[in-house]
Write a protein that holds these residues in place. Structure first.
Motif, PDB file in Angstrom:
ATOM      1  N   GLU A  68       0.825  -1.213   0.000  1.00  0.00           N
ATOM      2  CA  GLU A  68       0.000   0.000   0.000  1.00  0.00           C
ATOM      3  C   GLU A  68       0.857   1.260   0.000  1.00  0.00           C
ATOM      4  N   GLU A  71       2.095   1.921  -3.454  1.00  0.00           N
ATOM      5  CA  GLU A  71       1.044   2.492  -4.298  1.00  0.00           C
ATOM      6  C   GLU A  71       0.844   3.977  -3.980  1.00  0.00           C
ATOM      7  N   TYR A  72       0.907   4.320  -2.700  1.00  0.00           N
ATOM      8  CA  TYR A  72       0.755   5.716  -2.286  1.00  0.00           C
ATOM      9  C   TYR A  72       1.878   6.600  -2.836  1.00  0.00           C
ATOM     10  N   ASP A  74       3.701   5.734  -5.405  1.00  0.00           N
ATOM     11  CA  ASP A  74       3.813   5.445  -6.837  1.00  0.00           C
ATOM     12  C   ASP A  74       5.229   4.970  -7.196  1.00  0.00           C
TER      13      ASP A  74
END
Length: 437
Positions: A68, A71-72, A74
């Protein structure tokens, strides 16, 4: 901290600015803060997370958190699960050592496969102090007291100048979330015991402990540089020969120095030796005396010490040479076997034999107990062991001597002496030239 971190990168680790970087991230505060710092100063990063499957749901939750986070931010992420307990049992390792081997091996493989220039780990100043204390309590040489290297191959540790307190302050100030590892609170591990029970007392005695420790490390590293330079000077004089089988050291050079034991330790510590009084005694031991480590042997041979890896002592290898073969690759080089009508002066790499007296396949092997041969130019036979003794061969030379045999008869003590029984005579019809190249 962000400004100090960026300044440290630009002053001490500027190559990171143009490197493809892999960050080892557990999900704990240290590696998460390192990730945020690198992201904030726009380094080219990807994340690598190891799930050691040691804390059940907690381990899986760490992995989810890291994914996660990637993803935050990138950024690319790689996650790998390991059966750490099985690896530890199979390889007879502690759980901690097994986890260390698994993660460092995987990081290195990942970096090689995907061409990452550097692997960043989140070791900081407190980790450095703990490592120093661990080595100190277990007993160590100077190398164990010089701290964690900031750069070690592809591994780089940019947080070493910063304390755990600095990292915690930055995380809270910037509302950074992280995962707490419950095993870090257990004092059954030596590092945790030092972290929670010993280091706080030392910091109470000296509130500037980390600054004092940093100064001590600088002094110790300066001393290590002097030791390395002095050791190199002795080595330059002591090493006589070096090849793929052994390194020969002149004993007299170690006897010239004021403290032979210290220099012997500096030279041979990386080869697994631990009984240093035995190493020192080797200087005055009889020829043939040797000591072992798990990986190497150190042999006294007259005026020299011979260092050899244990895997170079294999005496069971056998190579067969069929009658149809005109060349054969061997550990000594290429062996050529060609019929000829011309006999030149033989030498240590070339002999001529009567082909009709040979029994194929020929056998290339090491010495065996009870071997005898008939040295060319002499009458009668001679035990190979007696021949080696007369030639004053070292133990290492004996082990690295190969024999070319026809059945159970020695044709050639390779590169040393041919056998009288196979020599070319006026009755020879088919001459075989055997040459080692």
């Amino acid at each position: 901290m962000l400004q100090n971190f960026e300044k440290h990168i630009d002053n001490k680790l500027p190559f990171l600015r143009h490197s493809k970087i892999l960050i080892a991230i557990s999900g704990g505060i240290d590696s998460v803060v390192l990730t945020h710092l690198c992201h904030n100063i726009k380094l080219n990063i990807a994340l690598a997370h190891c799930n050691f499957s040691l804390r059940d749901d907690e381990s899986d939750a760490d992995e989810v958190f890291v994914v996660e986070l990637s993803e935050y931010l990138d950024v690319e992420v790689f996650a790998q699960r390991f059966n750490t307990k099985a690896y530890a049992e199979d390889n007879k390792r502690s759980i901690q050592m097994a986890a260390r081997e698994l993660r460092y091996n995987w990081f290195s493989e990942l970096a090689e496969q995907l061409q990452f220039d550097c692997i960043l780990t989140a070791h900081h100043a407190d980790d450095n102090l703990e490592t120093f204390l661990i080595n100190f309590t277990r007993g160590t040489g100077l190398d164990g007291l010089t701290g964690i290297p900031e750069i070690n191959g592809k591994f780089v540790r940019p947080l070493l100048p910063f304390s755990s307190k600095d990292i915690q302050h930055y995380a809270k100030e910037n509302n950074i979330k992280w995962r707490d590892d419950s095993s870090n609170t257990s004092i059954k591990y030596l590092r945790n015991k030092l972290r929670h029970e010993v280091v706080p007392i030392l910091k109470e005695i000296n509130p500037s402990l980390l600054q004092s420790f940093h100064a001590t490390l600088e002094n110790l590293n300066d001393t290590a540089d002097i030791v390395e330079e002095s050791t190199y000077a002795v080595l330059k004089r002591a090493i006589v020969t070096m090849d793929e089988n052994h390194v020969a050291f002149k004993i007299s050079e170690f006897k010239k120095v004021n403290n032979p034991k210290a220099y012997l330790f500096a030279v041979f510590k990386d080869f697994g030796f631990t009984e240093w009084n035995d190493v020192v005694d080797l200087l005055d031991a009889e020829t043939g005396k040797l000591i072992w480590s798990n990986t190497h042997r150190l042999i006294k041979n007259r005026e020299h010490l011979l260092l050899t890896a244990i895997n170079n002592t294999n005496t069971d290898e056998v190579i067969l040479i069929a009658q149809s073969e005109t060349s054969k690759e061997t550990p000594l080089g290429t062996l050529f076997l060609n019929e000829t009508d011309v006999v030149l002066e033989p030498n240590n790499t070339m002999i001529y034999v009567d082909k009709d007296k040979l029994k194929f396949p020929l056998v290339l092997r090491k010495k065996q107990e009870g071997d005898v041969f008939y040295p060319i130019g002499m009458k009668g036979k001679k035990k190979l062991s007696k021949y080696f003794k007369d030639e004053k061969l070292s133990l290492l030379d004996k082990e690295n001597t190969w024999l070319l045999c026809s059945g159970d008869k020695i044709v050639w003590v390779v590169k040393r002496r041919a056998d009288e029984r196979f020599k070319v005579s006026e009755n020879t019809k088919n001459i075989l030239k055997i040459k080692l190249s």
